[in-house]
Scaffold this motif. Structure first.
Motif, mmCIF file in Angstrom:
data_model
loop_
_atom_site.group_PDB
_atom_site.id
_atom_site.type_symbol
_atom_site.label_atom_id
_atom_site.label_comp_id
_atom_site.label_asym_id
_atom_site.label_seq_id
_atom_site.Cartn_x
_atom_site.Cartn_y
_atom_site.Cartn_z
ATOM 1 N N TYR A 169 -8.128 -0.586 -3.746
ATOM 2 C CA TYR A 169 -7.311 -1.793 -3.680
ATOM 3 C C TYR A 169 -6.626 -2.046 -5.012
ATOM 4 N N GLU A 171 -2.965 -4.531 -6.900
ATOM 5 C CA GLU A 171 -1.888 -5.506 -6.759
ATOM 6 C C GLU A 171 -0.582 -4.878 -6.300
ATOM 7 N N GLU A 173 1.179 -1.718 -3.848
ATOM 8 C CA GLU A 173 0.883 -0.789 -2.761
ATOM 9 C C GLU A 173 0.824 0.646 -3.250
ATOM 10 N N ARG A 222 -1.125 -11.150 -4.171
ATOM 11 C CA ARG A 222 -1.274 -10.318 -2.976
ATOM 12 C C ARG A 222 -1.946 -9.007 -3.377
ATOM 13 N N TYR A 223 -2.947 -8.601 -2.583
ATOM 14 C CA TYR A 223 -3.660 -7.351 -2.837
ATOM 15 C C TYR A 223 -3.497 -6.407 -1.647
ATOM 16 N N TYR A 224 -3.341 -5.126 -1.973
ATOM 17 C CA TYR A 224 -3.253 -4.078 -0.968
ATOM 18 C C TYR A 224 -4.553 -3.275 -0.995
ATOM 19 N N TYR A 225 -4.974 -2.807 0.183
ATOM 20 C CA TYR A 225 -6.203 -2.013 0.232
ATOM 21 C C TYR A 225 -6.073 -0.938 1.303
ATOM 22 N N ARG A 235 -4.135 1.147 6.075
ATOM 23 C CA ARG A 235 -3.608 0.338 4.981
ATOM 24 C C ARG A 235 -3.320 -1.071 5.467
ATOM 25 N N ASP A 236 -3.522 -2.049 4.575
ATOM 26 C CA ASP A 236 -3.212 -3.439 4.895
ATOM 27 C C ASP A 236 -3.158 -4.223 3.591
ATOM 28 N N TYR A 237 -2.932 -5.519 3.682
ATOM 29 C CA TYR A 237 -2.912 -6.356 2.485
ATOM 30 C C TYR A 237 -3.416 -7.745 2.828
ATOM 31 N N ASP A 239 -3.532 -11.996 0.910
ATOM 32 C CA ASP A 239 -3.147 -12.878 -0.191
ATOM 33 C C ASP A 239 -4.363 -13.659 -0.660
#
Length: 243
Positions: A169, A171, A173, A222-225, A235-237, A239
């Motif tokens: 994960y 900040e 993508e 917003r974080y992506y993981y 993949r998703d994100y 806030d």
């Protein structure tokens, strides 16, 4: 993906040949839809029904769901029709069986959860080929949840094996610089509290539950993981709340 499969069955009591086919027979993920088609039901009735079975060798009276063939109005005039159903991944194949049921066979003491009489299984007309899910599936049932810390977020997901998984994960993508190892656990039939879940006939393999905690998150960003399972990437994100 997948192929179309079907089976023809002759029932001595009810003249004619009933055929049933399912497409596709291999699904990619939980919730994918199959289309079941049938033809050749003589003297069609609004009590003719389709049983859903998993695993395929389940006895006739242990269906996990059912649909009346008259769901497709064409059935009542032609004895043919189709219905589309989404299937959850139970980690076991499915089959579908067509039955004839009459009003004289209705048992008011056998009711479903909506208090409707359960259909009878004395007269099976046809059964389909098996339907299953492809191997190498992506993570399923992905959920996010808060922990008791403001700078953390837990992600949980299901797979078909207990291999260790990493959740990456960050900040951006394109730059997932942090990672969290997922703990793995599952429950067994003996852990269930009541029948039919703790019986052989009612037990369904739950798969493996993976749980990872993403830490040191900053408020309002917003974080992506992502998770990698059998070379399939999820993949998703999310806030992170400001307060």
């Amino acid at each position: 993906m997948g192929r179309k499969g079907g089976l023809v069955c002759k029932n001595k009591k009810f003249e004619g040949t009933v055929s049933i086919s399912v497409s596709p027979t291999v699904l990619s993920k939980s919730g994918d839809t199959v289309r079941i088609q049938w033809t050749g039901v003589d003297s069609p009735s609004d009590l003719d029904w389709l049983g859903i079975y998993s695993p395929p060798d389940s006895p006739d009276d242990l269906f996990i769901g059912y649909v009346f063939l008259s769901t497709d109005p064409a059935h009542l005039t032609s004895g043919s029709g189709s219905v589309s159903l989404p299937l959850p991944n139970l980690r076991a194949n499915y089959t579908f069986r067509i039955f004839r049921w009459s009003k004289s066979e209705i048992d008011p003491t056998r009711l479903d959860h909506d208090h409707n009489p359960l259909p009878g299984t004395r007269h099976q007309l046809a059964t389909s080929d098996a339907v299953g899910f492809s191997t190498g599936r992506r993570p399923e049932q992905v959920h996010l949840a808060f922990t008791d810390r403001e700078d953390e977020m837990r992600v949980m997901f299901m797979t078909g094996d207990k291999e260790e998984r990493l959740v990456r994960y960050g900040e951006s993508e394109g730059e997932l610089g942090s990672s969290a190892a997922a703990l793995v656990e599952r429950y067994e039939r003996e852990d269930m509290c009541d029948e039919p879940a703790n019986e052989t006939a009612g037990w369904r393999d739950p798969g493996w539950i993976h749980s990872a905690v993403m830490k040191d998150l900053k408020k309002g960003l917003r974080y992506y993981y992502q998770m990698l399972v059998h070379l399939l990437l999820y993949r998703d994100y999310f806030d992170e709340p400001e307060d």
